[in-house]
Write a protein that holds these residues in place. Structure first.
Motif, short mmCIF file in Angstrom:
data_model
loop_
_atom_site.label_atom_id
_atom_site.label_comp_id
_atom_site.label_asym_id
_atom_site.label_seq_id
_atom_site.Cartn_x
_atom_site.Cartn_y
_atom_site.Cartn_z
N ASN A 1 6.82 -0.22 -1.28
CA ASN A 1 7.20 1.09 -1.67
C ASN A 1 8.06 1.51 -3.02
O ASN A 1 9.20 1.51 -3.12
CB ASN A 1 7.92 1.71 -0.63
N TYR B 1 6.33 6.49 -5.83
CA TYR B 1 5.89 7.00 -4.58
C TYR B 1 7.02 8.15 -4.46
O TYR B 1 6.58 9.17 -4.03
CB TYR B 1 6.12 6.06 -3.27
N ALA C 1 0.40 -1.20 0.06
CA ALA C 1 0.54 0.16 -0.73
C ALA C 1 -0.41 0.28 -2.01
O ALA C 1 -1.04 -0.89 -2.40
CB ALA C 1 1.91 0.18 -1.13
N ARG D 1 4.13 -0.41 2.48
CA ARG D 1 5.28 0.48 1.91
C ARG D 1 6.45 0.14 2.90
O ARG D 1 7.59 0.39 2.30
CB ARG D 1 5.11 1.86 2.07
#
Length: 388
Positions: A78, A82, A266, A73
């Motif tokens: 990211n 999110y 992630a 992330r």
């Protein structure tokens, strides 16, 4: 290793993987081999794992964002969903901010090891989840385990370690193998008395308790007295992942110090998109909670009247205590022959001498299905000498 595996086999402690296949047209059931089984071991409490709206949200994100995030992330993983999920989680928990982790195990390890270290102490219920125990070990803080729900023992430990730099109390809110609740009101009083932090793991209560499924702390009206809220997206939400909610300072600290977050790729954007939709359903489809809690009360009371030892609690987790490892495996196998998936739980997941069948209910189960299951459980209990 071979010798130890043979010893585990002799003691009825060997574990093996078995393949269970979900059945789209039959929620609450799985297929194992050629058998169709009523699934009384899943943590899909609200029956959301096959919800069409969640699947559709995941499909759309999969086509738009691709199969994987490609990086951690803090690098380029990211992705946009999110921010939307974390904002929604923070609002849901009435906290400043939230942070999503890969799963509950990494969340607990990451939070605990980021908050405490040498010179600190963590007070942990004896029946807390293994991820909490491992997080404490990795943190290198002093580990002060108190007897299960024994508030006076905890008080004595808090007094003993009163001069430690940082004191953290950690507890499951609903204990995963026993189905009973932590004494949150007492824990909050002790936290305030000894100037400690309180972290709660709502893995098995998130989605189930509270007016919008926020968890046990919300149901008891003490949500604002908890410093760190942790929960999972893999149980009531029917997806995968975990969240931590708290102050803005806490979340910024975890972004910089929680190693499982920093050094893990992630989650796929499709999972995050599914979790966003699941959170909406958790907050709006209240009938799922009502149905689950009614089923839990019916199932518990029926087994209790039949003479089974099922411990204390009112949750969807109902432990049928058997004691011996072999007896637990025997009962589980007999249940499978009757069309019920109910897995034997043995040490080290539970303490020595407390092997059990861990029944776990779902809003996907009908009253008729549970009534039929109870009849079979009671008949087998008589046949195997578990009840008289």
């Amino acid at each position: 290793m071979k010798q130890e595996l043979e010893a585990l086999h002799r003691e009825s402690l060997e574990r093996r993987l078995r393949t269970h296949v979900s059945i789209p047209e039959s929620p609450g059931y799985v297929m194992c081999g050629e058998r169709v089984l009523l699934d009384l071991s899943s943590n899909d409490y609200l029956g959301l794992a096959r919800h069409p709206a969640i699947i559709e949200a995941m499909r759309d994100a999969l086509l738009k964002e691709g199969a994987g995030a490609g990086a951690s992330r803090l690098v380029t993983g990211n992705r946009q969903p999110y921010a939307q999920l974390e904002k929604a989680l923070a609002t849901w928990q009435n906290c400043d901010a939230a942070l999503v982790f890969a799963n509950g195990y990494t969340a607990n390890i990451g939070v605990i090891s980021a908050l405490v270290g040498r010179g600190d102490v963590v007070f942990s219920d004896q029946l807390n989840h293994a991820s909490i125990v491992d997080g404490i070990i990795l943190s290198r803080a002093e580990h002060a385990r108190y007897r299960h729900n024994d508030i006076e023992h905890l008080r004595a430990l808090l007094y003993k370690f009163r001069d430690k730099r940082r004191k953290l109390i950690v507890t499951d809110t609903v204990f995963s193998m026993d189905g009973d609740q932590a004494h949150l009101l007492d824990l909050i009083a002790l936290k305030q008395e000894f100037n400690a932090l309180l972290m709660v793991d709502e893995a098995h209560s998130g989605g189930v308790y509270g007016p919008r499924g926020e968890g046990l702390a919300s149901a008891l009206g003490v949500k604002n007295d908890v410093d760190i809220h942790m929960g999972t997206l893999s149980k009531s939400f029917g997806i995968y992942g975990a969240y931590v909610c708290g102050s803005e300072t806490l979340i910024k600290w975890l972004m910089n110090k929680a190693r499982p977050l920093i050094y893990s790729t992630a989650l796929p954007p499709s999972l995050i998109a599914g979790a966003i939709q699941a959170l909406k359903l958790v907050q709006t489809e209240h009938w799922r909670r009502k149905r689950l809690l009614a089923a839990s009360e019916f199932f518990r009371s029926s087994l209790c009247k039949a003479g089974f030892n099922i411990g204390n609690g009112d949750s969807a987790i109902v432990p049928l205590m058997l004691g011996h490892n072999h007896k637990a495996l025997q009962f589980s196998s007999a249940l499978e022959n009757e069309g019920i998936a109910a897995i034997a739980i043995r040490p080290p997941t539970v303490p020595e001498g407390t092997a059990r069948i861990r029944f776990s209910l779902s809003a996907a189960h009908s009253l008729e299905e549970l009534t039929d299951a109870i009849t079979k459980i009671c008949r087998l209990g008589l046949q195997l000498g578990v009840v008289e």
